[in-house]
Write a protein that holds these residues in place. Structure first.
Motif, PDB file in Angstrom:
ATOM      1  N   LEU A 198       0.714  -1.379   0.042  1.00  0.00           N
ATOM      2  CA  LEU A 198       0.066   0.164  -0.073  1.00  0.00           C
ATOM      3  C   LEU A 198       0.922   1.241  -0.030  1.00  0.00           C
ATOM      4  CD1 LEU A 198      -3.086   1.096   0.227  1.00  0.00           C
ATOM      5  CD2 LEU A 198      -2.867   1.042   2.801  1.00  0.00           C
ATOM      6  N   THR A 199       1.883   1.171   0.633  1.00  0.00           N
ATOM      7  CA  THR A 199       2.763   2.541   1.088  1.00  0.00           C
ATOM      8  C   THR A 199       3.908   2.744   0.158  1.00  0.00           C
ATOM      9  OG1 THR A 199       3.562   1.713   2.856  1.00  0.00           O
ATOM     10  CG2 THR A 199       1.457   2.856   3.113  1.00  0.00           C
ATOM     11  N   ARG A 200       4.425   1.548  -0.631  1.00  0.00           N
ATOM     12  CA  ARG A 200       5.624   1.608  -1.343  1.00  0.00           C
ATOM     13  C   ARG A 200       5.474   2.924  -2.168  1.00  0.00           C
ATOM     14  NH1 ARG A 200       9.411  -1.732  -3.879  1.00  0.00           N
ATOM     15  NH2 ARG A 200      10.924  -0.344  -5.092  1.00  0.00           N
ATOM     16  N   GLN A 201       6.884   3.984  -2.062  1.00  0.00           N
ATOM     17  CA  GLN A 201       7.011   5.006  -2.779  1.00  0.00           C
ATOM     18  C   GLN A 201       8.149   4.875  -3.578  1.00  0.00           C
ATOM     19  OE1 GLN A 201       4.466   7.242  -2.781  1.00  0.00           O
ATOM     20  NE2 GLN A 201       3.585   6.187  -1.072  1.00  0.00           N
ATOM     21  N   ALA A 202       8.311   5.632  -4.838  1.00  0.00           N
ATOM     22  CA  ALA A 202       9.641   5.653  -5.522  1.00  0.00           C
ATOM     23  C   ALA A 202      10.858   6.089  -4.654  1.00  0.00           C
ATOM     24  CB  ALA A 202       9.410   6.741  -6.708  1.00  0.00           C
ATOM     25  N   TRP A 203      10.635   6.713  -3.580  1.00  0.00           N
ATOM     26  CA  TRP A 203      11.861   7.004  -2.851  1.00  0.00           C
ATOM     27  C   TRP A 203      12.023   6.038  -1.642  1.00  0.00           C
ATOM     28  CZ3 TRP A 203       9.371   8.014   1.832  1.00  0.00           C
ATOM     29  CH2 TRP A 203       8.234   8.228   1.647  1.00  0.00           C
ATOM     30  N   SER A 204      11.152   5.193  -1.471  1.00  0.00           N
ATOM     31  CA  SER A 204      11.472   4.139  -0.327  1.00  0.00           C
ATOM     32  C   SER A 204      12.721   3.286  -0.455  1.00  0.00           C
ATOM     33  CB  SER A 204      10.325   3.257  -0.505  1.00  0.00           C
ATOM     34  OG  SER A 204       8.955   3.765  -0.197  1.00  0.00           O
ATOM     35  N   VAL A 205      13.236   3.034   0.699  1.00  0.00           N
ATOM     36  CA  VAL A 205      14.561   2.311   0.608  1.00  0.00           C
ATOM     37  C   VAL A 205      14.183   1.014   1.210  1.00  0.00           C
ATOM     38  CG1 VAL A 205      16.059   4.189   0.764  1.00  0.00           C
ATOM     39  CG2 VAL A 205      15.020   3.517   2.692  1.00  0.00           C
ATOM     40  N   PRO A 206      14.836  -0.171   1.121  1.00  0.00           N
ATOM     41  CA  PRO A 206      14.644  -1.402   1.632  1.00  0.00           C
ATOM     42  C   PRO A 206      15.330  -1.515   3.034  1.00  0.00           C
ATOM     43  CG  PRO A 206      16.472  -1.686   0.070  1.00  0.00           C
ATOM     44  CD  PRO A 206      15.965  -0.159  -0.297  1.00  0.00           C
ATOM     45  N   GLY A 207      14.704  -2.297   3.901  1.00  0.00           N
ATOM     46  CA  GLY A 207      15.246  -2.734   5.136  1.00  0.00           C
ATOM     47  C   GLY A 207      16.618  -3.963   4.947  1.00  0.00           C
ATOM     48  N   VAL A 208      17.365  -3.748   5.699  1.00  0.00           N
ATOM     49  CA  VAL A 208      18.580  -4.514   5.684  1.00  0.00           C
ATOM     50  C   VAL A 208      18.554  -5.474   7.111  1.00  0.00           C
ATOM     51  CG1 VAL A 208      20.877  -4.908   5.171  1.00  0.00           C
ATOM     52  CG2 VAL A 208      19.628  -3.094   3.767  1.00  0.00           C
ATOM     53  N   PHE A 209      18.930  -6.709   7.301  1.00  0.00           N
ATOM     54  CA  PHE A 209      19.165  -7.409   8.149  1.00  0.00           C
ATOM     55  C   PHE A 209      20.023  -8.307   8.127  1.00  0.00           C
ATOM     56  CE2 PHE A 209      14.714  -6.569   7.468  1.00  0.00           C
ATOM     57  CZ  PHE A 209      14.165  -6.086   8.829  1.00  0.00           C
ATOM     58  N   GLU A 210      21.518  -8.195   9.039  1.00  0.00           N
ATOM     59  CA  GLU A 210      22.507  -8.736   8.906  1.00  0.00           C
ATOM     60  C   GLU A 210      22.969  -9.357  10.151  1.00  0.00           C
ATOM     61  OE1 GLU A 210      25.520  -6.439   7.653  1.00  0.00           O
ATOM     62  OE2 GLU A 210      24.746  -5.757   5.532  1.00  0.00           O
ATOM     63  N   GLY A 211      23.149 -10.584  10.410  1.00  0.00           N
ATOM     64  CA  GLY A 211      23.634 -11.341  11.513  1.00  0.00           C
ATOM     65  C   GLY A 211      24.569 -12.296  11.497  1.00  0.00           C
ATOM     66  N   THR A 212      25.391 -12.316  12.715  1.00  0.00           N
ATOM     67  CA  THR A 212      26.222 -13.464  12.860  1.00  0.00           C
ATOM     68  C   THR A 212      26.111 -14.184  14.261  1.00  0.00           C
ATOM     69  OG1 THR A 212      28.181 -12.339  11.361  1.00  0.00           O
ATOM     70  CG2 THR A 212      28.874 -13.884  12.997  1.00  0.00           C
TER      71      THR A 212
END
Length: 718
Positions: free
Chosen positions: A277-291
């Motif tokens: 519903l709310t994705r915009q052209a300027w939206s950025v992805p979330g990033v999940f990193e783990g060790t």
């Protein structure tokens, strides 16, 4: 696309690709072979011991508590990519603000699990404020109810434990398998699983797992990717000594998904679950990193005692980002219409970005387990000492900025300067836990169970606002008991009763809308009483229990999180399984009654039910193995969740919903290679429904259920 169908096309090229996928899958699934091997039943097991129970190798079928273990074969069959996929097989589990592209948020017995305290990995505490991969997991364990003897701090619903894949135990056993899947949507993944033993007398073992997935799910504009590398090893130093260690590195990057909301005082009709519903052209992805990793040493001592010392460490880094809808004109100075969308579907769009969130967890535990005779009775004892630290280290500010207006038609919001930032809050926690559990064999049929855990903990917070750091520090010492009595009244059939307590930490969300954002609200004690019976007899396996859980009530009042009153849940949990010849039938349901009382700051809470908690949950499955085609089996799963409150006063209710999933699995050999095929269709009737209705950060959310989706998978073992 939601429905993976050869008749769904937007371009001729896409039609050809999808048709070929389906044709290939159908052709391979219809291949016959007389060399097929039997598979483990698709079920939630209750006969194996549970690492998370705290009582050693006691089978769950004889243990005086409610718990389930979901094995590797079941995880593979359902294509589980996150813990919510697996635990949803159990009727006690429901979604609780469980966004499709974010870390899992679940409730057990109606209480939301705390991602900071209610998760374990290899029996040691971890933070689940990340996306945890499933490709290298051997099984998932769920302990239901208060868990004060397993965890110094935890919410009362239950405790989840991840168990990783380990090297094969047999000297001549090797593991060589590759897997691939397509769907749901247009996601595609590949995986590798290798294991074996080597060295003198094959004393060294290894297990290597790797996975990559191109994320393009049924929800539009949520593309991304994920990858995993994991290695587990062991060294059999001597017949009495063993060293195990393992490590995994994971990364997931994906655009987030926002929920819908009420339209004024109206619950809208269920919508197409494919829309972001709310994705915009300027939206950025979330990033999940783990060790994450652990090392464990086991030493057999005299008289059958076992000494175990283990360490587990976790390092998480998250860029938490989402373009989300939140109320209408919910901004300074008025802060009005903050909890829902406008009747015409208009809502505010905000840009939230909290980059470089770092979460560190370390746990060191040593334990002694063995049998001792005291007072003419046999005691199965376990002593453990655990030292744990958990640190949250955030950047000084997070972006929380109003971007513009949108609506249910997806009106785009132009890009603009987003510069509204708010200070973050760092947390530190150190705890020392001393635990004792004792299983006392009163006679051949009756057993008394006793557990006690003393926890000393120090928690502190500090605002990263240089002008007002507002540091807070809280130290406490508490003891949580657990008692039970079990009686095997017939062969393989047990009655039990138990009482347990747990302690949890309440804190205000680290959210700019709260006047006490990030502040500690103290520790509170929860209590559970449970009585039940379970057994295995012939073709039947069953369990039933009644329980009552009481915990302090936390809620939002005038943009402040407060602890005030009592939340009580009473429930009935029943499971029944029957296996005969080629058939296997199973069902489990939970009936739950919730009540809020004792509130003094908002007396309207008294007498209400807990929101977003279904009153009845049912899971059922029928599986048939085709005797004339060895290795071929089909299953039909039914999922039903009853109505639940959206608003606290019950004026708006979420209707019940039911879905049916169909799957066919075929295990055969192709030129000597064992090959397992899966063709699964979820939500077979393509029903539209609202999956859940959480209230989070003062806002009512509605999450649509997934539409009809198709998944094709194959695993080849060499």
């Amino acid at each position: 696309m939601a429905f993976f169908s050869p008749f769904s096309r937007r371009t001729s090229g896409r039609f050809t690709c999808r048709a070929s996928h389906i044709a290939s899958a159908v052709a391979l699934l219809t291949l016959g072979s007389g060399h097929a091997q039997s598979l483990t039943e698709i079920t939630i097991t209750d006969t194996a011991p549970s690492q998370v129970s705290g009582f050693g190798d006691v089978p769950l079928s004889k243990a005086p508590f409610s718990a389930v273990t979901i094995d590797q074969q079941t995880l593979q069959d359902i294509g589980a990519q996150r813990v919510s996929d697996a635990l949803r097989l159990d009727a006690s589990v429901a979604d609780s603000y469980n966004s499709p592209a974010y870390w899992d948020m679940l409730s057990v017995r109606g209480y939301t699990l705390d991602n900071r305290y209610n998760y374990r990995r290899e029996g040691l505490p971890i933070s689940a404020e990340t996306m945890i991969p499933m490709d290298n997991k051997e099984r998932i364990e769920l302990f239901k109810g208060t868990s004060g003897i397993q965890a110094g701090t935890s919410a009362p619903g239950g405790l989840v434990n991840y168990v990783v894949k380990r090297p094969p135990s047999a000297k001549d056993e090797t593991i060589r398998s590759v897997s691939a899947s397509y769907g749901p949507g247009q996601s595609s993944s590949t995986g590798l699983d290798l294991g074996g033993r080597f060295g003198q007398d094959q004393a060294l073992g290894y297990r290597f797992s790797a996975a990559y997935e191109n994320l393009n799910p049924y929800i539009q504009n949520t593309e991304g990717h994920r990858k995993l590398f994991a290695l587990a090893m062991d060294w059999r130093i001597s017949p009495d000594s063993k060293l195990e260690w393992e490590i995994e590195r994971s990364e997931r990057q994906q655009f987030g998904v926002n929920g819908y909301s009420l339209l004024g005082d109206i619950l809208p009709a269920p919508v197409d679950g494919k829309r972001n519903l709310t994705r915009q052209a300027w939206s950025v992805p979330g990033v999940f990193e783990g060790t994450t990793g652990s090392i464990r040493f086991k030493q057999n001592l005299e008289s059958g005692w076992l000494w175990t010392t283990q360490y587990g460490g976790q390092r998480l880094k998250t860029d938490d980002r989402l373009s989300f809808g939140f109320g209408f004109e919910c901004r300074l100075p008025n802060y009005i219409n903050c909890d829902r969308f406008q009747p015409d579907g208009t809502f505010d769009v905000y840009d939230y970005r909290s980059d470089n969130e770092r979460r560190l967890s370390d746990a060191l535990q040593t334990s002694f387990a063995g049998v001792m005779s005291l007072g003419g009775l046999q005691h199965h004892l376990n002593f453990s000492l655990t030292r744990h630290r958990q640190l949250d280290r955030l950047d000084a500010t997070q972006l929380y900025s109003y971007a513009g207006l949108s609506d249910l038609n997806g009106q785009p919001v132009p890009e603009q300067t987003l510069n509204q930032t708010y200070s973050n809050t760092n947390r530190s926690e150190y705890s020392t836990e001393l635990a004792l559990s004792d299983r006392i064999q009163l006679n051949s049929l009756t057993t008394a169970w006793f557990g006690l855990r003393n926890t000393q903990t120090t928690r502190s917070t500090i605002s990263l606002d240089q002008t007002n750091p507002n540091p807070a520090r809280h130290s406490t010492n508490f003891t949580t008991p657990w008692f039970a009595l079990s009686h095997e009244y017939a062969a393989g059939q047990t009655l039990f009763a138990s009482y347990g307590e747990g302690v949890e930490l309440f804190a205000a969300p680290n959210n700019a809308n709260y006047t006490n954002a990030g502040q500690l609200l103290g520790v509170s004690r929860s209590k559970q009483i449970e009585m039940g019976a379970k057994g295995i007899r012939g073709a039947w396996r069953w369990n039933t229990s009644i329980f009552q859980i009481e915990r302090p009530l936390a809620y939002d009042l005038n943009y402040e999180r407060v602890v005030d009153g009592v939340q009580m849940h009473r429930g009935l949990d029943v499971g029944l399984n029957w296996t005969q010849g080629p058939w296997m039938l199973g069902t489990q349901f939970q009936w739950l009654v919730t009540k809020l009382s004792g509130a003094t700051k908002d007396i309207n809470k008294n007498g209400q039910k807990a929101p977003n908690v279904p009153d009845l949950t049912l899971r059922a499955m029928a599986q048939y193995r085709f005797t004339d085609i060895p290795g071929l089996r089909s299953s039909l799963r039914l999922n039903h969740e009853g109505s639940r409150r959206v608003t606290e006063d019950g004026s708006i209710q979420l209707p019940n919903w039911t879905t049916v999933d169909l799957a066919t699995h075929y295990d055969t050999r192709i030129q000597g290679t064992r090959t397992e095929w899966t063709l699964a269709i979820d939500n077979l009737a393509d029903r539209r429904y609202w999956r859940e209705s959480p209230k989070q950060f003062g806002h009512y959310y509605l999450y649509p259920g997934a539409p009809r989706t198709v998944r094709v998978g194959v695993k080849a073992s060499f």
